[in-house]
Design a protein around this motif. Structure first.
Motif, PDB file in Angstrom:
ATOM      1  N   ARG A  97       3.983   1.579  -1.129  1.00  4.47           N
ATOM      2  CA  ARG A  97       4.635   1.768  -2.429  1.00  4.47           C
ATOM      3  C   ARG A  97       3.648   2.374  -3.416  1.00  4.47           C
ATOM      4  O   ARG A  97       3.986   3.271  -4.180  1.00  4.47           O
ATOM      5  CB  ARG A  97       5.133   0.423  -2.973  1.00  4.47           C
ATOM      6  CG  ARG A  97       6.341  -0.078  -2.246  1.00  4.47           C
ATOM      7  CD  ARG A  97       6.816  -1.362  -2.906  1.00  4.47           C
ATOM      8  NE  ARG A  97       7.777  -2.020  -2.044  1.00  4.47           N
ATOM      9  CZ  ARG A  97       7.720  -3.313  -1.728  1.00  4.47           C
ATOM     10  NH1 ARG A  97       6.775  -4.068  -2.225  1.00  4.47           N
ATOM     11  NH2 ARG A  97       8.621  -3.837  -0.946  1.00  4.47           N
ATOM     12  N   PHE A  98       2.439   1.841  -3.369  1.00  5.67           N
ATOM     13  CA  PHE A  98       1.381   2.367  -4.249  1.00  5.67           C
ATOM     14  C   PHE A  98       1.173   3.854  -3.982  1.00  5.67           C
ATOM     15  O   PHE A  98       1.174   4.676  -4.904  1.00  5.67           O
ATOM     16  CB  PHE A  98       0.107   1.550  -3.996  1.00  5.67           C
ATOM     17  CG  PHE A  98      -1.172   2.203  -4.418  1.00  5.67           C
ATOM     18  CD1 PHE A  98      -1.464   2.387  -5.757  1.00  5.67           C
ATOM     19  CD2 PHE A  98      -2.109   2.625  -3.472  1.00  5.67           C
ATOM     20  CE1 PHE A  98      -2.646   2.984  -6.142  1.00  5.67           C
ATOM     21  CE2 PHE A  98      -3.287   3.215  -3.852  1.00  5.67           C
ATOM     22  CZ  PHE A  98      -3.556   3.400  -5.194  1.00  5.67           C
TER      23      PHE A  98
ATOM     24  N   TYR B 215       0.840  -1.204   0.000  1.00  3.95           N
ATOM     25  CA  TYR B 215       0.000   0.000   0.000  1.00  3.95           C
ATOM     26  C   TYR B 215       0.871   1.248   0.000  1.00  3.95           C
ATOM     27  O   TYR B 215       0.569   2.242  -0.660  1.00  3.95           O
ATOM     28  CB  TYR B 215      -0.919   0.015   1.229  1.00  3.95           C
ATOM     29  CG  TYR B 215      -2.150  -0.840   1.063  1.00  3.95           C
ATOM     30  CD1 TYR B 215      -3.256  -0.351   0.370  1.00  3.95           C
ATOM     31  CD2 TYR B 215      -2.213  -2.118   1.576  1.00  3.95           C
ATOM     32  CE1 TYR B 215      -4.390  -1.128   0.215  1.00  3.95           C
ATOM     33  CE2 TYR B 215      -3.336  -2.904   1.419  1.00  3.95           C
ATOM     34  CZ  TYR B 215      -4.425  -2.403   0.734  1.00  3.95           C
ATOM     35  OH  TYR B 215      -5.538  -3.167   0.558  1.00  3.95           O
TER      36      TYR B 215
ATOM     37  N   TRP C  12       7.001   3.507 -14.192  1.00  8.12           N
ATOM     38  CA  TRP C  12       6.016   2.506 -13.805  1.00  8.12           C
ATOM     39  C   TRP C  12       5.563   2.767 -12.373  1.00  8.12           C
ATOM     40  O   TRP C  12       6.343   3.225 -11.539  1.00  8.12           O
ATOM     41  CB  TRP C  12       6.653   1.122 -13.906  1.00  8.12           C
ATOM     42  CG  TRP C  12       5.786  -0.015 -13.459  1.00  8.12           C
ATOM     43  CD1 TRP C  12       4.791  -0.611 -14.158  1.00  8.12           C
ATOM     44  CD2 TRP C  12       5.869  -0.703 -12.197  1.00  8.12           C
ATOM     45  NE1 TRP C  12       4.239  -1.624 -13.413  1.00  8.12           N
ATOM     46  CE2 TRP C  12       4.874  -1.700 -12.214  1.00  8.12           C
ATOM     47  CE3 TRP C  12       6.662  -0.575 -11.065  1.00  8.12           C
ATOM     48  CZ2 TRP C  12       4.663  -2.565 -11.143  1.00  8.12           C
ATOM     49  CZ3 TRP C  12       6.460  -1.433  -9.988  1.00  8.12           C
ATOM     50  CH2 TRP C  12       5.466  -2.418 -10.031  1.00  8.12           C
ATOM     51  N   GLU C  13       4.289   2.494 -12.103  1.00  7.53           N
ATOM     52  CA  GLU C  13       3.768   2.726 -10.752  1.00  7.53           C
ATOM     53  C   GLU C  13       3.299   1.411 -10.142  1.00  7.53           C
ATOM     54  O   GLU C  13       2.674   0.600 -10.819  1.00  7.53           O
ATOM     55  CB  GLU C  13       2.583   3.696 -10.818  1.00  7.53           C
ATOM     56  CG  GLU C  13       3.001   5.104 -11.152  1.00  7.53           C
ATOM     57  CD  GLU C  13       1.823   5.950 -11.614  1.00  7.53           C
ATOM     58  OE1 GLU C  13       0.670   5.559 -11.350  1.00  7.53           O
ATOM     59  OE2 GLU C  13       2.076   6.981 -12.243  1.00  7.53           O
ATOM     60  N   TRP C  14       3.570   1.265  -8.852  1.00 11.43           N
ATOM     61  CA  TRP C  14       3.052   0.086  -8.148  1.00 11.43           C
ATOM     62  C   TRP C  14       1.539   0.124  -8.196  1.00 11.43           C
ATOM     63  O   TRP C  14       0.931   1.159  -7.933  1.00 11.43           O
ATOM     64  CB  TRP C  14       3.504   0.095  -6.694  1.00 11.43           C
ATOM     65  CG  TRP C  14       4.879  -0.431  -6.493  1.00 11.43           C
ATOM     66  CD1 TRP C  14       6.027   0.297  -6.469  1.00 11.43           C
ATOM     67  CD2 TRP C  14       5.263  -1.795  -6.304  1.00 11.43           C
ATOM     68  NE1 TRP C  14       7.098  -0.529  -6.280  1.00 11.43           N
ATOM     69  CE2 TRP C  14       6.659  -1.814  -6.162  1.00 11.43           C
ATOM     70  CE3 TRP C  14       4.565  -2.993  -6.232  1.00 11.43           C
ATOM     71  CZ2 TRP C  14       7.377  -2.993  -5.962  1.00 11.43           C
ATOM     72  CZ3 TRP C  14       5.280  -4.162  -6.022  1.00 11.43           C
ATOM     73  CH2 TRP C  14       6.661  -4.159  -5.891  1.00 11.43           C
ATOM     74  N   PRO C  15       0.920  -1.014  -8.517  1.00 13.06           N
ATOM     75  CA  PRO C  15      -0.547  -1.017  -8.566  1.00 13.06           C
ATOM     76  C   PRO C  15      -1.126  -1.011  -7.153  1.00 13.06           C
ATOM     77  O   PRO C  15      -0.441  -1.328  -6.186  1.00 13.06           O
ATOM     78  CB  PRO C  15      -0.874  -2.309  -9.291  1.00 13.06           C
ATOM     79  CG  PRO C  15       0.287  -3.194  -9.012  1.00 13.06           C
ATOM     80  CD  PRO C  15       1.506  -2.312  -8.853  1.00 13.06           C
ATOM     81  N   ARG C  16      -2.356  -0.649  -7.061  1.00 16.58           N
ATOM     82  CA  ARG C  16      -3.057  -0.725  -5.790  1.00 16.58           C
ATOM     83  C   ARG C  16      -3.188  -2.200  -5.414  1.00 16.58           C
ATOM     84  O   ARG C  16      -3.593  -3.026  -6.232  1.00 16.58           O
ATOM     85  CB  ARG C  16      -4.443  -0.125  -6.013  1.00 16.58           C
ATOM     86  CG  ARG C  16      -5.209   0.141  -4.798  1.00 16.58           C
ATOM     87  CD  ARG C  16      -6.647   0.444  -5.208  1.00 16.58           C
ATOM     88  NE  ARG C  16      -7.447   0.389  -4.014  1.00 16.58           N
ATOM     89  CZ  ARG C  16      -7.571   1.403  -3.174  1.00 16.58           C
ATOM     90  NH1 ARG C  16      -7.009   2.539  -3.459  1.00 16.58           N
ATOM     91  NH2 ARG C  16      -8.265   1.275  -2.080  1.00 16.58           N
ATOM     92  N   PRO C  17      -2.825  -2.564  -4.188  1.00 17.37           N
ATOM     93  CA  PRO C  17      -2.895  -3.983  -3.826  1.00 17.37           C
ATOM     94  C   PRO C  17      -4.330  -4.503  -3.967  1.00 17.37           C
ATOM     95  O   PRO C  17      -5.273  -3.829  -3.554  1.00 17.37           O
ATOM     96  CB  PRO C  17      -2.447  -4.005  -2.363  1.00 17.37           C
ATOM     97  CG  PRO C  17      -1.761  -2.723  -2.135  1.00 17.37           C
ATOM     98  CD  PRO C  17      -2.340  -1.741  -3.085  1.00 17.37           C
TER      99      PRO C  17
ATOM    100  N   ASP D 215       4.141   6.006  -5.168  1.00 18.50           N
ATOM    101  CA  ASP D 215       4.187   6.182  -6.620  1.00 18.50           C
ATOM    102  C   ASP D 215       3.103   7.138  -7.091  1.00 18.50           C
ATOM    103  O   ASP D 215       3.312   7.919  -8.019  1.00 18.50           O
ATOM    104  CB  ASP D 215       4.037   4.825  -7.328  1.00 18.50           C
ATOM    105  CG  ASP D 215       5.367   4.091  -7.386  1.00 18.50           C
ATOM    106  OD1 ASP D 215       6.347   4.640  -6.851  1.00 18.50           O
ATOM    107  OD2 ASP D 215       5.425   2.992  -7.944  1.00 18.50           O
TER     108      ASP D 215
END
Lengths: 542, 194
Positions: A444-445, A442, B172-177, A448
């Motif tokens: 990291r998301f 969460y 690139w972006e980390w996706p929402r878990p 970003d």
């Protein structure tokens, strides 16, 4: 002999983990057989991506520079073996996204022949004897040699040699903590190449003029500590009197920068302050080894030690050339059929390789073949009950449950107020979470999203500035054009006035003007004559 | 007569305060409408004109004057409309039908072989991101391009196209878990008694 030499400061939070290092910790470093093909992603350090200086078809020698550093925070890249450049193009890299990035492909010729090497200490042997270094020369040399932090952050090492202005560098910390489970590459390096690490450390302490240097080793690596202590004891007391081996308790994440600095010095870096600004600098043991190989042997950073462990037949510590394929390394170590993936980096902070293969980079210290036995599937996530276990475990003193709350709600500005950028993504919070919430994911998301928003804002500000300037320019040009027209009209009318005045009796002011006036008068007369009495044209009777 | 001093004191006070207010009003006069700046800061600054106004600032001015709806900005998208609604205390309305096509961020690319050097695109670019001169080849300065697509229609030889910004490991972006909710299937009896 190995007494605890100083009091250490216990940082808040942190967790005790099973070390799981025994599988590979007793395996000596071995060389991976030279692969036939090496793929070197250009971007192997923090900062700017270096620019390739070879093209497909070029022959390269081992250690030859193939990409040049771009700007100050950037490091060069070198050919790990001799061979031919096959391609400069996009290839998948070891990154959680699984995306491709610009890379240089080298086909090895098998000779592994070194190009010309120029060790820094040979270049400046006399200066070394007098212990006068030019720090800038060392910095540029290390940048050319592509030396970056090998603990995982891959920050260019030469940048860390620049002293913060006005702050005396008191302590140099050598990070041999290796706090993540499974990883043993630094342990083996310290056991087998302690002497070179000490040499590199002496070089750095002389260069930086530090008061003391501390080699921090977790208490689960007594052999490494003994090896380092023995290597120290073999040196002249006068040279190494300020260097100490410090055994620290194995609390994850003791190897993280701020935690280690606090543990050893009691200095706590406030938010947004680097330890350099507190008079402390920290290098990983592998980085110091790489610095020594560069300055003493002229070897650029072209290989590194990687721990291969997990669900493999022959776990161990392999010295591999950069660009070697991860799949090949796992095959070499005998990955079992039960393995269902490969973790790159340690089990706490590493990531699952999204596709079967990628090349080894400067920052990859561990490959773990994952199997359901080693890493049982995570329990399903359940709602946060705000038990605050995560806040107790957080070594940075953050409130992960609040960060989680706002990250999930999409209110990223709030996460900033809870200092999300201080999160080091160590995973302690998720480890202790009774609700099995993948908290670092969460964070990291959210990070970003914040980064993207900041970039968009920057673009928007730039666009607004340019748009407003354009409007201003158009207005200005319009005004200038109007001004020019008005000027022309004024000149026209002035000329007419002059003509009329000249026709009467205004005395010419200068010779040139007199000539012009005379010419004007002549043409006028001619015109008048023409209109009154047109000349008869030849052949045309009047 | 006793009331006179009181009246005089009040009158004097009013005079002094009035003078002070008058001075402050001229001394700290706010140039322009501060609301316009606030609205403009929320707009994406692509200057694309899809809202029907010749740029983001004119649109911001129209919103401030209550002349325009807040849901006319496709690059800002739903998120932008929501933020405008928050700022202005107006009710959030989803993007209007003709703005439904949320434009993707892209960069204009000029096919340099076909460019005839007419300068029409240079005149159309709202952020001066196209470089060139008459009868010389033009090129887009990619970092300045907002992807507004305003250079596409004027080009007489159709040599400009929009390129999507490629995804790289850097952007690139980390996706929402993904939240994994445990689901267990219950076997239903074959024949349910009625």
């Amino acid at each position: 002999m190995l007494k605890r030499l100083r009091q250490f400061f216990r940082f808040p939070g942190g967790i005790h983990l099973a070390h799981r290092k025994e599988a590979s910790s007793e395996k000596a470093i071995t060389q991976l057989p030279l692969p036939e093909k090496l793929i070197l992603p250009l971007r192997q350090s923090a900062g700017a991506t270096p620019v390739p200086i070879v093209k497909a078809g070029d022959k390269v020698k081992k250690g030859q520079r193939i990409a040049a550093a771009e700007g100050w925070i950037s490091a060069s890249l070198h050919a790990p073996t001799s061979g031919t450049v096959r391609d400069v193009g996009d290839y998948p890299v070891a990154h959680p996204s699984g995306l491709a990035a610009p890379s240089i492909v080298i086909e090895a010729d098998g000779e592994d022949a070194w190009g010309e090497r120029q060790p820094f200490l040979e270049q400046t042997a006399t200066e070394y004897a007098r212990q006068v270094f030019n720090p800038e020369r060392v910095q540029h040399y290390l940048q050319d040699m592509g030396v970056v932090g090998m603990g995982g952050a891959v920050f260019p090492s030469h940048v860390k040699l620049v002293k913060a202005p006005g702050i005396p560098l008191e302590t140099l910390i050598v990070n041999g903590a290796e706090c993540e489970p499974f990883v043993t590459c630094d342990d083996r390096l310290m056991r087998e190449r302690a002497d070179e690490i000490i040499s590199g450390l002496i070089f750095l302490t002389e260069l930086l003029g530090v008061r003391e240097a501390l080699i921090a080793i977790e208490n689960n690596k007594p052999e490494a500590a003994v090896a380092m202590q023995n290597a120290l004891a073999a040196r002249l007391e006068s040279v190494v009197h300020h260097i100490r081996v410090v055994i620290i308790p194995a609390i994850y994440p003791a190897g993280s920068l701020k935690q280690l600095v606090y543990m050893l010095t009691g200095k706590r870096a406030p938010i947004g302050v680097l330890p350099t600004q507190l008079g402390v600098q920290c290098f990983n043991v592998a980085t110091i080894h790489a610095i020594w190989r560069a300055v003493a042997h002229g070897e650029p950073l072209i290989r590194r030690i990687v721990t291969v462990t997990g669900d493999v037949e022959r776990p161990g510590n392999l010295e591999v050339p950069l660009g070697a394929s991860i799949a090949d390394i796992l095959r070499y170590a005998g990955m079992r059929g039960s393995a269902d993936g490969c973790l790159v980096g340690g089990p706490m902070m590493g990531f699952l390789l999204p596709h079967g293969d990628a090349p080894i980079g400067k920052g990859i210290h561990c490959l773990i073949a994952r199997s359901p036995q080693l890493f049982p599937p995570e329990a399903p996530e359940s709602p946060c009950i705000r038990c605050t276990s995560c806040a107790e475990a957080c070594p940075q003193g953050l409130l992960p449950y609040e960060l989680y709350w706002w990250s999930r709600a999409g209110d990223f500005a709030k996460t900033q107020r809870y200092h999300i950028h201080e999160c080091i993504e160590c995973g302690c919070c998720a480890y202790v979470c009774p609700a099995s919430i993948p908290l670092p994911q969460y964070f990291r998301f959210a990070k970003d999203q914040l980064r993207a928003a900041a970039k968009n804002q920057e673009m928007a500000d730039q666009a607004r500035e340019r748009f407003e300037f354009r409007q201003f320019r158009i207005e200005r040009e319009k005004a200038e054009r109007a001004e020019k027209l008005a000027q022309a009209a004024r000149a026209q009318s002035a000329k007419r006035a002059v003509e009329q005045a000249g026709a009467s009796s205004a005395p010419p002011t200068s010779e040139a003007e007199a000539i012009i006036a005379a010419a004007v008068e002549r043409t006028r007369m001619a015109h008048e004559a023409e209109t009154i009495d047109p000349k008869p044209e030849p052949g045309n009777p009047a | 007569m006793e009331i006179l001093p009181a009246v005089l004191v009040m009158a004097l006070g009013a005079l002094i305060l009035g003078a002070a207010i008058g001075y402050v009003a001229t001394r700290f006069k706010v140039e322009g409408d501060p609301m316009v700046e606030k609205i403009n800061a929320l707009l994406p600054q692509t200057q694309c004109g899809q809202c029907g106004y010749p740029g983001c600032k004119p649109y911001a001015e129209a919103i401030a004057k209550d002349d325009a709806a807040i849901n006319l900005c496709p690059p800002g998208g739903d998120e932008g409309a929501r933020r405008l609604a928050d700022l202005l205390g107006r009710e959030y309305t989803p993007l209007s039908a003709e703005c439904q096509k949320e434009s993707k961020a892209g960069v204009a690319l000029i096919d340099e072989a076909n460019c005839i050097g007419c300068t029409l695109c240079i005149q159309a670019c709202p952020v001066d991101a196209i470089l060139g001169a008459a009868k010389q080849m033009h090129t887009v300065i990619a970092p300045f391009c907002t992807g507004c697509e305003l250079c596409l229609p004027p080009c007489p030889v159709d040599c400009i196209e929009m390129k999507a910004i490629p995804q790289t490991p850097e952007n690139w972006e980390w996706p929402r878990p993904a939240r994994k909710v445990p689901v267990s299937l219950i076997k239903t009896p074959v024949d349910i008694p009625c």
